[in-house]
Design an enzyme around this catalytic site. Structure first.
Site, short mmCIF file in Angstrom:
data_model
loop_
_atom_site.label_atom_id
_atom_site.label_comp_id
_atom_site.label_asym_id
_atom_site.label_seq_id
_atom_site.Cartn_x
_atom_site.Cartn_y
_atom_site.Cartn_z
N SER A 186 0.72 -1.26 -0.14
CA SER A 186 0.32 0.32 -0.21
C SER A 186 0.96 1.03 0.09
CB SER A 186 -0.67 -0.28 0.99
OG SER A 186 -1.36 1.19 0.99
N TYR B 32 -2.65 -0.60 9.86
CA TYR B 32 -2.58 -0.95 8.50
C TYR B 32 -0.80 -0.52 8.22
CZ TYR B 32 -3.58 -0.97 3.28
OH TYR B 32 -3.66 -1.16 2.31
#
Length: 686
Positions: A563, A576
């Site tokens: 990501s 995350y």
């Protein structure tokens, strides 16, 4: 053998339609024909392109499968022109092919079968040729002529083995002229040809002849003990499949010396009974029961005996030495019988028999490996039945060589479509049932890869597998349940994956979850769960993939779907962002460690992929929906439309990046990070 003929379905069919029905009815019975084997024809009167009445032979096109054949896969030829050739004494293969080409009525029709003249020279309107297992069990014996007379008397004629073509057609036609009362011929070491005035009559004649062979074999074999004197003790299923999973990548690596192959594994009861029989090593080396199988199975399988006290290193040595021995023997065989201008085909085995374990078959993809598997399963049956009534015999080594390198047989290879960029590659995608995972898996399949769909949700993965297989028409995917946070589950999943296709070339580490909250409101549970999936889960699947890559010795490819948060953390996305950063760091460490083994590791950093990604937590969806005063189910579309999510990136965009890194187009790249962000500046590496 039971008849599959249905009068209701066939009642109103004529001409080509009736031939299609009869052919498919034959093709439904695997003990008659398999995967493009056999042939069928019909003689009809019709009008040519000028409206003139002519006689036409409709015959199955070369390489077509009788089980699924369509009208467009039959070839129409001028029958009168074909029958003129009966006056000739000899004709070369090249002359025959050129002549047949001039007789074809439709320039768009497939190439006519190499057995066209055999069908044309017989006067019967309907002719069917099959490789019936039980009939071949009679012909593949030391005294086939005696057995055929015993079973059929004068009801059939036996034709000595001759390679298909003009000469065989003449022999069958001459036998018919001597015996016009007969309606079937058995071709030694090849199969059965039956004919009749109607499609049903020719079909039922085929079934009747095969049934007589089956009854004879049952009676003759009943008094002989088929059981081996000292059968091998087979390991328990769990132990056996554990060994097979360890063996498969080693075997695949040895067999992929020139080009990669995909493996099919079978440890069914009938296979184990055959490979565990002490006679199997000798019988399996005799040869195929029909030369038509050579294109797929080769003349002989590799019979691989393992050491009772094996370990990974001893397996590697045993497999390497056995495959090399097979290769050298094949080269010697080729050099002994070669003729000028021949180029040697792939010298590696297509069938590998392993006592106590089962059978592996190889191919460029799952379909090709399955064809070889199905053909050899029937070879096992013919060997068992022939051995029960006599001594199993195949063609001579010289005949086998000549058939394997026969240009008319190898012409079928030119009919195959070109291989795609991921052909012969095996990929495993974690989180495959999610939005990004689905897009990646679908694209890899379309580019030719065999794909293992691993997901926590077994049902969703299975549904996706069924969809992709239906689209491709092949079993190019298998679904497995995998919780990447459970070590035992990951190990078990990779074992299943290896048994599905024989090894691994590409790992796409895609499974991930996102938890969002300010750090001061973040729970330990959310923190631990996020790191367990995105970091620990990534570690576990990469570790297992590296072990498979090393056992294969073919290099490997890991593509990590991370990501932009790994490099540019997002507000309220602490766990995350931290877990994705760990994922990227581990990936780059793997790139260093894998380099000496030819393993490339690269990262894709997507941003703003919300379609089907499951990136937003339920809490975040509800919070934003409340803030904007809209329904929860509309929140993503609303944010995208208002540019609140910057530029929308589709799962397919990520899939294209993964494909680039997984393919040979990026063969010189490792340790790289590829942003897929739609041009958002915060996403690029910094």
């Amino acid at each position: 053998m039971q008849s599959r003929w249905c009068d209701e379905k066939a009642a109103h069919l004529e001409g080509l339609e009736a031939l299609v029905y009869a052919t498919r009815t034959i093709g439904q019975e695997p003990q008659l024909v398999l995967w493009g084997g056999g042939n069928s024809s019909a003689k009809v009167e019709t009008a040519d392109h000028c409206g003139r009445d002519i006689r036409v032979l409709w015959i199955k096109g070369s390489g077509s499968d009788m089980r699924t054949i369509t009208p467009s896969q039959f070839t129409p030829l001028r029958l009168d022109d074909l029958q003129l050739l009966m006056q000739r004494e000899a004709m070369s293969d090249e002359e025959m092919v050129a002549y047949l080409g001039r007789c074809v009525l439709d320039p768009h029709a497939p190439k006519p079968s190499i057995e066209t003249l055999l069908h044309a020279f017989l006067p019967a309107p309907h002719v069917y040729h099959t490789h019936a297992d039980s009939v071949c069990a009679l012909t593949d014996t030391s005294d086939s002529a005696k057995l055929i007379r015993t079973v059929y008397g004068d009801d059939v004629v036996l034709i000595p083995y001759v390679r298909p073509g003009f000469r065989l057609a003449k022999l069958v036609a001459e036998a018919y002229r001597r015996r016009p009362d007969t309606d079937a011929a058995i071709l030694d070491k090849h199969g059965l040809v039956a004919w009749g005035d109607t499609p049903k009559e020719a079909y039922l004649r085929t079934i009747e002849i095969v049934s007589r062979a089956e009854r004879f074999i049952r009676r003759a074999g009943a008094g002989r003990d088929r059981r081996p004197d000292s059968p091998l003790v087979t390991p328990a299923p769990a132990e056996r499949r554990c060994l097979a999973a360890l063996l498969a990548p080693i075997l695949r690596g040895a067999l992929s010396r020139d080009r990669r192959v995909v493996l099919n594994f079978d440890d069914s009861r009938s296979v184990l009974e055959f490979v565990n029989d002490p006679r199997a090593q000798t019988l399996s080396q005799v040869g195929p029961f029909t030369p038509d199988h050579l294109l797929h199975t080769k003349a002989k399988p590799l019979f691989l005996r393992l050491s009772p006290s094996w370990d990974q290193e001893s397996l590697r040595q045993i497999v390497g030495q056995a495959v090399e021995r097979y290769r050298r023997d094949y080269v010697r065989h080729f050099e002994r019988y070669r003729s000028p201008g021949l180029t040697m085909l792939d010298p590696h085995p297509r069938v590998i028999l392993v006592p106590g374990v089962g059978m592996f078959t190889t191919g460029k993809d799952r379909r090709a490996a399955r064809i070889t598997h199905d053909l050899y399963r029937h070879t096992m049956r013919v060997i068992r039945e022939a051995s029960a009534i006599d001594t199993y015999r195949s063609l001579s080594p010289k005949d086998l060589h000549e058939f394997e390198y026969w240009p008319l047989e190898n012409f079928k290879l030119t009919l195959l479509p070109p291989e795609k960029q991921l052909s012969r590659r095996i990929a495993l995608v974690t989180g495959a049932a999610g939005g990004i995972g689905r897009a990646i898996a679908g694209l890899l399949v379309r580019e030719g890869a065999s794909v293992i769909l691993a997901d926590l949700d077994r049902d969703r993965a299975r549904t996706l597998s069924e969809e992709l297989n239906a689209q491709s028409g092949e079993e190019n995917t298998v679904a497995i349940a995998m919780d990447v946070t459970r070590e035992a589950g990951v190990v078990e999943g990779f074992s299943k994956a290896v048994l599905a296709y024989g090894g691994l070339d590409i790992l796409v580490s895609n499974a991930g979850i996102a938890r969002s909250a300010p750090v001061d409101r973040l729970t330990l549970k959310d923190w631990n769960e996020t790191l367990a999936v995105n970091a620990t889960g990534h570690f576990l699947v990469c570790r297992e993939a590296m072990q498979v890559f090393k056992r294969q010795g073919l290099g490997g490819n890991i593509v990590v779907v991370a990501s932009k948060n790994a490099l540019a953390p997002g507000k309220h996305f602490g766990p995350y962002s931290a877990s994705k950063a760990a994922q990227v760091q581990l990936a780059r460490i793997l790139a260093l460690e894998g380099a000496e083994y030819g393993v490339r590791v690269n990262v894709v950093n997507p941003d703003a992929v919300f379609e089907g990604s499951g990136l937003w937590s339920a809490e975040l969806r509800r919070a934003r929906a409340t803030a904007y005063g809209i329904p929860v189910e509309s929140i993503e579309a609303y944010c995208v439309s208002r540019s609140l999510l910057k530029v929308k990136v589709l799962p397919q965009d990520v899939a294209e990046a993964v494909l680039f890194l997984a393919s040979d187009r990026s063969a010189k790249t490792t340790g790289a990070i590829l942003p897929v962000d739609g041009g958002v500046k915060e996403a690029f590496p910094r």
